[in-house]
Scaffold this active site. Structure first.
Site, PDB file in Angstrom:
ATOM      1  N   GLY A 174       0.807  -1.212   0.000  1.00  0.00           N
ATOM      2  CA  GLY A 174       0.000   0.000   0.000  1.00  0.00           C
ATOM      3  C   GLY A 174       0.838   1.259   0.000  1.00  0.00           C
ATOM      4  O   GLY A 174       0.484   2.257   0.644  1.00  0.00           O
ATOM      5  N   ALA A 175       1.948   1.245  -0.744  1.00  0.00           N
ATOM      6  CA  ALA A 175       2.894   2.367  -0.705  1.00  0.00           C
ATOM      7  C   ALA A 175       2.612   3.422  -1.762  1.00  0.00           C
ATOM      8  O   ALA A 175       3.463   4.277  -2.012  1.00  0.00           O
ATOM      9  CB  ALA A 175       4.317   1.841  -0.857  1.00  0.00           C
ATOM     10  N   TYR A 185     -14.270  -3.233   9.965  1.00  0.00           N
ATOM     11  CA  TYR A 185     -12.899  -2.691   9.982  1.00  0.00           C
ATOM     12  C   TYR A 185     -12.224  -3.023  11.308  1.00  0.00           C
ATOM     13  O   TYR A 185     -11.072  -3.479  11.337  1.00  0.00           O
ATOM     14  CB  TYR A 185     -12.945  -1.185   9.764  1.00  0.00           C
ATOM     15  CG  TYR A 185     -11.608  -0.503   9.880  1.00  0.00           C
ATOM     16  CD1 TYR A 185     -10.621  -0.672   8.909  1.00  0.00           C
ATOM     17  CD2 TYR A 185     -11.314   0.325  10.970  1.00  0.00           C
ATOM     18  CE1 TYR A 185      -9.388  -0.039   9.014  1.00  0.00           C
ATOM     19  CE2 TYR A 185     -10.090   0.958  11.083  1.00  0.00           C
ATOM     20  CZ  TYR A 185      -9.126   0.773  10.103  1.00  0.00           C
ATOM     21  OH  TYR A 185      -7.909   1.402  10.220  1.00  0.00           O
ATOM     22  N   SER A 217      -4.723  -0.524  14.014  1.00  0.00           N
ATOM     23  CA  SER A 217      -5.441   0.735  14.229  1.00  0.00           C
ATOM     24  C   SER A 217      -5.904   0.799  15.663  1.00  0.00           C
ATOM     25  O   SER A 217      -6.170  -0.234  16.294  1.00  0.00           O
ATOM     26  CB  SER A 217      -6.646   0.805  13.286  1.00  0.00           C
ATOM     27  OG  SER A 217      -7.533   1.843  13.671  1.00  0.00           O
ATOM     28  N   GLY A 234      -0.506   8.004   1.180  1.00  0.00           N
ATOM     29  CA  GLY A 234      -0.622   8.080   2.628  1.00  0.00           C
ATOM     30  C   GLY A 234       0.567   7.571   3.407  1.00  0.00           C
ATOM     31  O   GLY A 234       1.732   7.854   3.086  1.00  0.00           O
TER      32      GLY A 234
END
Length: 292
Positions: A23-24, A166, A140, A27
């Site tokens: 996911g680079a 999530y 998270s 963000g």
């Protein structure tokens, strides 16, 4: 345990080391990749959209490579792992989705658990024979609202709630780290499994959040959390580069998140029995098994 004000400036020299950041392309992942490369690492940006990944890589001063990886498709995960050769020093499981409408991955998994947990579970176990140093999985603070329903991990029998889905996936990240470290320790492996969370960071991850949750998120940005992805990435970078024991869970400290610190785990994310059962179920669902 807290640090003084800390920035990536004093990252250790990572020359000769290789890191993968999922996911680079935006963000937290983009900033993480940039800083690891700046410290001398060869960084592989593992992204769903290679075009976006190449845009990010083009702005990074350092040794980078972009490879396609769709964590919502086990065929893509296997292809990524099958073509890996050589040592992988640091794996950063950063990619994730948040509060998306109900849907299914290519393999029929609920989107959050499939992408955030099962995709990274499969990637890690398949790459593990190559990994020499550590695996950092980004969770998270909302893992605290998560509940692992081992009988309905895919939300087939419950009323679907995006934030709860999530939260379940982020709790799964922590339980995955817990069980992975247990297995590594049992095997006498020097590899460490760690986790981190960014606190409240303004990234594209929250674009699907709506209603009252969106209001609370914006309030968090303004009054109680860090606003910039750069601050949110500090715990990940700290976990990826500092001398910490396995199963450390690093979060932000200070008003702006500028002092990463090792946090205490809750009873729920320290449940070894649930962690083992989740691992077994994850192996069954993905077909990816811990190397024996």
């Amino acid at each position: 345990m807290a640090t003084e004000t800390w920035t990536p400036a004093p990252l250790p020299d990572l020359a000769g080391r290789t890191a993968v950041v999922t996911g680079a392309s935006s963000g937290l992942g983009a900033f993480t990749a940039r800083e690891l490369a700046r410290a001398g690492a060869r960084v592989v940006l593992a992204v769903r959209d290679p075009a976006k990944g190449k845009t990010v890589a083009g702005a990074i001063a350092g040794d980078t490579e972009v490879r396609a990886l769709d964590l919502g498709d086990l065929a893509s995960v296997r292809a990524f792992a099958d073509t890996w050769s050589g040592t992988l020093d640091i794996l950063v499981n950063n990619a994730g989705i948040m509060a998306v409408p109900q849907g299914r991955t290519a393999d029929g998994f609920e989107l959050h658990i499939g992408t955030n947990h099962l995709g990274h579970f499969a990637l890690t176990t398949l790459l593990l024979p190559h990994i020499s140093d550590r695996i950092v999985t980004v969770s998270s603070g909302l893992a605290r609202i998560g509940r692992i329903d081992l009988d309905d991990l895919n939300w087939e029998h419950r009323r679907y709630k995006p934030m709860r889905a999530y939260g379940q996936s982020k709790l799964a990240n922590l339980l995955f780290t817990l069980e992975l470290q247990r297995r590594l320790t049992e095997a006498g492996s020097p590899v460490r499994a760690l986790s981190a969370h960014p606190g409240v960071a303004a990234t594209p991850l929250d674009r699907h959040v709506g209603g009252l949750q969106a209001v609370f998120t914006r309030i968090g940005y303004r009054f109680i959390g860090q606003k910039q992805p750069e601050f949110g990435a500090l715990p990940t970078l700290y976990a990826a580069t500092q001398d910490l024991p396995g199963d450390s869970y690093v979060g932000p400290g200070g008003r702006s998140g500028e002092r990463p610190r090792v946090e205490k785990r809750t009873a729920r994310d320290s449940d070894t029995a649930v962690a083992r059962r989740l691992w077994d179920l994850s192996e069954e669902m993905t077909g990816a098994r811990y190397p024996r």
